[in-house]
Design an enzyme around this catalytic site. Sequence first.
Site, PDB file in Angstrom:
ATOM      1  N   CYS A  80       0.514  20.403 -11.296  1.00 53.61           N
ATOM      2  CA  CYS A  80      -0.873  21.366 -11.541  1.00 53.61           C
ATOM      3  C   CYS A  80      -1.268  21.300 -10.006  1.00 53.61           C
ATOM      4  O   CYS A  80      -0.661  22.270  -9.052  1.00 53.61           O
ATOM      5  CB  CYS A  80      -1.533  20.416 -12.002  1.00 53.61           C
ATOM      6  SG  CYS A  80      -2.868  21.428 -12.807  1.00 53.61           S
ATOM      7  N   HIS A 178       1.197  18.740 -16.873  1.00 56.38           N
ATOM      8  CA  HIS A 178       0.983  17.416 -16.339  1.00 56.38           C
ATOM      9  C   HIS A 178       2.086  16.542 -17.434  1.00 56.38           C
ATOM     10  O   HIS A 178       1.697  16.051 -18.376  1.00 56.38           O
ATOM     11  CB  HIS A 178      -0.475  16.695 -16.732  1.00 56.38           C
ATOM     12  CG  HIS A 178      -1.507  17.231 -16.161  1.00 56.38           C
ATOM     13  ND1 HIS A 178      -1.849  16.493 -15.129  1.00 56.38           N
ATOM     14  CD2 HIS A 178      -1.942  18.393 -15.897  1.00 56.38           C
ATOM     15  CE1 HIS A 178      -3.060  17.208 -14.240  1.00 56.38           C
ATOM     16  NE2 HIS A 178      -3.060  18.548 -14.775  1.00 56.38           N
ATOM     17  N   GLU A 180       2.932  13.764 -16.698  1.00 56.14           N
ATOM     18  CA  GLU A 180       2.651  12.230 -16.576  1.00 56.14           C
ATOM     19  C   GLU A 180       1.837  11.799 -17.878  1.00 56.14           C
ATOM     20  O   GLU A 180       1.629  10.742 -18.220  1.00 56.14           O
ATOM     21  CB  GLU A 180       2.100  11.881 -15.477  1.00 56.14           C
ATOM     22  CG  GLU A 180       0.544  12.237 -14.996  1.00 56.14           C
ATOM     23  CD  GLU A 180       0.275  13.673 -14.959  1.00 56.14           C
ATOM     24  OE1 GLU A 180       1.421  14.555 -14.957  1.00 56.14           O
ATOM     25  OE2 GLU A 180      -0.837  13.827 -14.650  1.00 56.14           O
TER      26      GLU A 180
END
Length: 198
Positions: A80, A178, A180
Site C-alpha cells: 500500500c 494489505h 498482513e
Amino acid sequence: MDPTIGVLALQGDVREHLEVLRAAGAEPLAVRRRVELAACDGLVIPGGESTTMVKLARIFELLEPLRDAVRGGLPTFGTCAGMILLADRIEDGAAGQESVGGLHITVRRNAFGRQVDSFEEDLHLDGLADPVRAIFIRAPWVEAVDEDVEVLGRVEDGPAAGRIVAVRQGPLMATSFHPEVGGDGRVHGMFVDLVRSA
Ligand code: GLN
C-alpha cells in the site's frame, strides 16, 4: 537460519507485519535506525500514509540509506503506502512527494476514489494456488510498468477490474492491498522465499 526481515517502523501497520513475518519463518525486526536496516536480509515497507512516512524517513536520516539499500539489491516488499514509497513515479502524489524508488512502476495514489475508500475481494496471485482475500484501504494501483516488472495480480471485479495491484521486479515486490491483515501468511511466505533465494 531464519532470515532477518525488517519492517520500516516509522508509521503505519508495523506490528501486524512483524507477527505475520514471524509466522512465515522469518526473524522480524522493527527498523527505525540505520544499524537496524543494515542488519536486515530483507525489508517490508508497510501501509500507512506515504507522505508522512517519507517525511519521517528523512527526519530519521533513513531516506538515503533506504535508497542505497534498495539500489544495492536488498529484497524489499512494499504494501500500500509502501508500494508508493518503492515506486519510481507517483501520480496524484502530494506536491513534490519524494519516494525511495527502485521499482520501475508508475503508481497512482488513492486510485480507487473516495466512494470506494476501502474494499476487499478474492484475488488470484501468480505463484499461489488459491486466491487471497485482498484488503484495500485508500489504496494505490499500478498505472504502468516497465518491461522488467512482472505483474502478479490484478483486480478481478467491479469498475477497477484489470488494474494491476501486485508486482515483482527481481528482489522487489509490492502489493496495493494489505496482506498482513486477515491472518493469511502466504503473501509474506512468497517474500520470505524471495529473501531466502536472493
Ligand atoms: N493512501 C495512503 C497514501 O497515500 C496509503 C494507504 C495505505 O497504506 N493503506 O499513503
